[in-house]
Every structure is written in C-alpha cells, then in structure tokens.
Design a protein around this motif. Structure first.
Motif, short mmCIF file in Angstrom:
data_model
loop_
_atom_site.label_atom_id
_atom_site.label_comp_id
_atom_site.label_asym_id
_atom_site.label_seq_id
_atom_site.Cartn_x
_atom_site.Cartn_y
_atom_site.Cartn_z
N PRO A 37 0.81 -1.23 0.00
CA PRO A 37 0.00 0.00 0.00
C PRO A 37 0.84 1.28 0.00
O PRO A 37 1.52 1.58 0.97
CB PRO A 37 -0.81 -0.12 1.29
CG PRO A 37 0.04 -0.95 2.19
CD PRO A 37 0.78 -1.90 1.30
N THR A 39 -0.30 4.59 -0.29
CA THR A 39 -0.87 5.69 0.48
C THR A 39 -0.72 5.48 1.97
O THR A 39 -0.44 6.43 2.71
CB THR A 39 -2.35 5.88 0.11
OG1 THR A 39 -2.44 6.06 -1.30
CG2 THR A 39 -2.93 7.10 0.79
N PRO A 69 -5.11 13.65 -1.12
CA PRO A 69 -5.63 12.61 -0.22
C PRO A 69 -4.95 12.62 1.14
O PRO A 69 -5.59 12.33 2.16
CB PRO A 69 -5.37 11.29 -0.95
CG PRO A 69 -4.70 11.60 -2.22
CD PRO A 69 -4.58 13.07 -2.35
N TRP A 73 -6.92 13.15 4.70
CA TRP A 73 -6.75 12.26 5.84
C TRP A 73 -6.30 13.04 7.08
O TRP A 73 -6.86 12.89 8.15
CB TRP A 73 -5.76 11.14 5.54
CG TRP A 73 -5.46 10.34 6.77
CD1 TRP A 73 -4.36 10.42 7.55
CD2 TRP A 73 -6.32 9.38 7.38
NE1 TRP A 73 -4.47 9.56 8.61
CE2 TRP A 73 -5.66 8.91 8.54
CE3 TRP A 73 -7.58 8.87 7.07
CZ2 TRP A 73 -6.22 7.96 9.38
CZ3 TRP A 73 -8.13 7.93 7.91
CH2 TRP A 73 -7.46 7.49 9.05
N VAL A 79 -11.19 8.98 3.70
CA VAL A 79 -10.63 8.03 2.73
C VAL A 79 -11.62 7.97 1.57
O VAL A 79 -12.80 7.68 1.77
CB VAL A 79 -10.45 6.62 3.34
CG1 VAL A 79 -9.89 5.66 2.31
CG2 VAL A 79 -9.56 6.68 4.57
N SER A 80 -11.14 8.24 0.37
CA SER A 80 -12.04 8.26 -0.79
C SER A 80 -12.65 6.88 -1.03
O SER A 80 -12.10 5.85 -0.59
CB SER A 80 -11.27 8.70 -2.04
OG SER A 80 -10.35 7.70 -2.42
N ARG A 82 -12.70 5.32 -3.82
CA ARG A 82 -11.71 4.57 -4.61
C ARG A 82 -10.63 4.00 -3.70
O ARG A 82 -10.22 2.85 -3.84
CB ARG A 82 -11.10 5.47 -5.67
CG ARG A 82 -10.08 4.76 -6.54
CD ARG A 82 -9.55 5.69 -7.64
NE ARG A 82 -8.65 4.99 -8.52
CZ ARG A 82 -7.32 4.93 -8.37
NH1 ARG A 82 -6.76 5.55 -7.34
NH2 ARG A 82 -6.58 4.27 -9.21
N GLY A 83 -10.17 4.80 -2.75
CA GLY A 83 -9.16 4.34 -1.81
C GLY A 83 -9.66 3.18 -0.97
O GLY A 83 -8.92 2.21 -0.71
N LYS A 84 -10.90 3.27 -0.52
CA LYS A 84 -11.49 2.19 0.26
C LYS A 84 -11.58 0.91 -0.57
O LYS A 84 -11.23 -0.18 -0.09
CB LYS A 84 -12.89 2.57 0.75
CG LYS A 84 -12.89 3.66 1.79
CD LYS A 84 -14.32 4.01 2.15
CE LYS A 84 -14.36 5.17 3.11
NZ LYS A 84 -15.70 5.50 3.56
N ALA A 87 -8.16 -0.55 -1.08
CA ALA A 87 -7.65 -1.12 0.17
C ALA A 87 -8.29 -2.48 0.46
O ALA A 87 -7.59 -3.44 0.80
CB ALA A 87 -7.90 -0.15 1.33
N SER A 127 -16.09 9.38 3.36
CA SER A 127 -15.58 9.31 1.99
C SER A 127 -15.36 10.67 1.36
O SER A 127 -14.71 10.78 0.32
CB SER A 127 -16.55 8.52 1.11
OG SER A 127 -16.63 7.19 1.56
#
Length: 144
Positions: A37, A39, A69, A73, A79-80, A82-84, A87, A127
């Motif tokens: 990861p 980020t 981002p 945070w 957390v966007s 897309r990020g979620k 992840a 989000s």
C-alpha cells in the motif's frame, strides 16, 4: 566551543525524519509492487515528518498526486471511495495469497482477522471532506 547554542536538530527529530524517509521509500516500492500500500506508508511518512521535519511534511502535502488525499486524511480522516475499494481488494488478495502460500489455517486466520479489522476501520471513515460549518460561511441576507 564558541559558546553558541547547538544548531543540530534533536535526536528525536532525526529519528522521526529517518522513519519518514523509510516510509517514503517503501511507498515508492509500493507504487510498482502490487499489494504493497503506497498511500498507507505516505500517511505514516506524513505523521513522522510532521514530528521531525515540518518542511518535509509540507512537501508531501504539496505533491500534486498524493497531497490532496494526504491532506484529506490529516485534516478530516477522510478516505475516498476509490481508496477504500483498493484497500479492501488489496487486503482480500493478501489473505488469498497467505492461504495459498502457507500450510495450515492458523496463519490465514490470523492475517484474515487482522485485515478484517483494518478493513472495517477503513470503510467506516468518511468518503468526502465535510462541507464547512454554517458559522464558517458568511451570512447572506436576501435582497428586499
């Protein structure tokens, strides 16, 4: 000694800065290696730099791709979507990889339980950055 105060940073600042650079290095590897990861390591690097080198923290926050981002945070724990998604998909693939490469069920169960907890934390973060509060915006009075 000439009696001038010492100008070198304290050891703790150097340790925080070194940890930040280590995390930036791991994040750089994560940019090209699947399942590592990027980020997350940049978030940890930002936390380290905030304590050890505010100048480097500002540089991370000013980065055109990773800065927004990281700022979301740092300021709002956002957390966007897309990020979620990335992840959770990455953690799921990690559990599958552990299951395929280890003997027995204990390692897979431990990794799965840990990542399930982490995924639960990630998906319950907001989000989107919240809108400014009413007291932060100027009042508009209707024209008569």
């Amino acid at each position: 000694m000439d009696g001038t105060p010492e100008t070198s940073p304290p050891r703790s600042a150097l340790a925080w800065k070194a940890a930040g650079w280590l995390c930036v290095g791991i994040a750089a590897v994560g940019a090209v290696v699947p399942l590592l990861p990027t980020t997350l390591f940049l978030i940890v690097a930002l936390a380290c730099f905030t304590r050890g080198s505010p100048r480097l923290a500002r540089r991370l926050l000013a980065h055109p791709r990773f800065g927004p981002p990281l700022a979301a945070w740092q300021e709002h724990r956002v957390v966007s979507r897309r990020g979620k998604t990335l992840a959770v998909v990455g953690m799921s693939l990690a559990v599958v990889l552990v299951a395929l490469t280890t003997d027995g069920w204990l390692a897979t169960a431990l990794v799965g339980a840990t990542l399930l907890g982490v995924a639960g934390y990630v998906v319950t973060r907001p989000s989107v950055v919240p809108a400014p509060a009413a007291e932060d915006t100027p009042a508009v009075t209707p024209a008569r």
